[in-house]
Scaffold this active site. Sequence first.
Site, PDB file in Angstrom:
ATOM      1  CG  ASP A  58      44.175  46.316  47.864  1.00  0.00           C
ATOM      2  OD1 ASP A  58      43.328  45.501  48.295  1.00  0.00           O
ATOM      3  OD2 ASP A  58      44.811  46.129  46.809  1.00  0.00           O
TER       4      ASP A  58
ATOM      5  CD  GLN B 242      35.549  46.578  45.971  1.00  0.00           C
ATOM      6  OE1 GLN B 242      34.874  47.397  46.568  1.00  0.00           O
ATOM      7  NE2 GLN B 242      36.362  46.923  44.996  1.00  0.00           N
TER       8      GLN B 242
ATOM      9  CB  SER C 108      48.426  46.890  40.000  1.00  0.00           C
ATOM     10  OG  SER C 108      47.669  46.753  41.172  1.00  0.00           O
TER      11      SER C 108
ATOM     12  CD  GLN D  77      41.569  41.060  40.707  1.00  0.00           C
ATOM     13  OE1 GLN D  77      41.045  39.943  40.740  1.00  0.00           O
ATOM     14  NE2 GLN D  77      42.411  41.465  41.636  1.00  0.00           N
TER      15      GLN D  77
ATOM     16  NE  ARG E 104      46.566  44.962  49.690  1.00  0.00           N
ATOM     17  CZ  ARG E 104      47.698  45.259  49.052  1.00  0.00           C
ATOM     18  NH1 ARG E 104      48.638  45.950  49.678  1.00  0.00           N
ATOM     19  NH2 ARG E 104      47.897  44.860  47.808  1.00  0.00           N
TER      20      ARG E 104
ATOM     21  NE  ARG F 251      46.092  46.084  35.700  1.00  0.00           N
ATOM     22  CZ  ARG F 251      45.796  45.571  36.892  1.00  0.00           C
ATOM     23  NH1 ARG F 251      46.724  44.937  37.601  1.00  0.00           N
ATOM     24  NH2 ARG F 251      44.562  45.675  37.382  1.00  0.00           N
TER      25      ARG F 251
END
Length: 410
Positions: free
Chosen positions: A297, A319, A28, A163, A368, A32
């Site tokens: 996650d 989600q 992450s 996001q 994952r 960014r």
Amino acid sequence: MFGPVSVEMIIERVDEVRGKVKAPPSKSYTHRAYFLSLLADSPSKVMNPLISEDTIASLDAISKFGAQVNGNKIIPPQELTPGKIDARESGTTARISLAVASLARGTSVITGKGRLVERPFKPLVDALRSLKVKISGEKLPIAVEGGNPVGEYVKVDCSLSSQFGTAMLILASKIGLTVEMLNPVSRPYIEVTLKVMESFGIEFERNGFKVKVHPGIRGSKFHVPGDYSSASFFLAAGALYGKVKVSNLVKDDPQADARIIDILEEFGADVKVGRKYVVVERNEMKPINVDCSNFPDLFPILAVLASYAEGKSVITGRQLRLKESDRVKAVAVNLRKAGIKVKELPNGLEIVGGKPRGFTVESFNDHRIVMAMAILGLGAEGKTIIKDPHVVSKSYPSFFLDLRRVLNEG
């Protein structure tokens, strides 16, 4: 133990896991930092970045937009160049690129592959259109006629993905904009975005999830911290099979998946948190109820932990079906193959803990899922077979090497 890392991986039951591992860099933070380096007013250095399929997609994207990349150094272009951006299977790359493309004069096309072409983009497209950006399409591939977003305030629906909010905050850092994020899921990811923005000298005022961002991005020397999401698999191994120490984890980091520490304690594990490490030791596992909406996650590895906890656990999230795979279905399929009693819910699973048996993992091309089922296999009776271990390269290319190292220490 397990066989060689190649086309197929065979994992066998172990008596105990005792060892230590260094958490890989955060995916992450790396994403960014790359995009803010692209938009900064001077060169940046991104130190200790994660090198994985997803982050390479972002590095390629900023290069297409005109950044010069030389090792860790990123030199921003004087003006962004439009082009074709292949996000591969990285949702973060695609969504931030879509917002950045609105700044590049000319037509850019954002493409991807696999599940990414099915994943939602409409709320982000709607937000950009409200700034007078011309966009064709609401799922990939999406064409953007960029150059001049117009407006001082924008609302973005973040109920499907945080996001969308991250993408608009990064855009706002360049042009100055108040971003109001509605119903955000995975809220800690927004906190990570704001933390990285601060490191690049971006000034903003916030009221909850309404953020007034002032234009101006300074070049930065940014150090990427360790990744709690990747670390979670080894922390879970400690909770289930012995004792594991994971280093390179910053205490009180806003990463969503740092919640693994509290959840492992809820499961009954013994947890010790140091300034830059976490140690987890086995104890009697208890079932839990947990909502993963802010840290989706973690869902696969939490389901694995529940598989060894006596009693019924309920693990849900808003989600979970919209990730690299339908993770509710993917986890249910694999746990049933392992002999675990599972009930599929609209937004999660009921899991009755038991004694898993070895099985052939169905990866659903989801990194994952593979990593979680590898950890499950360490305690299962018989062999657990993973036919496509390479999918872990999306986020953690060295996962199986690190797992081998930990097992060899025990």
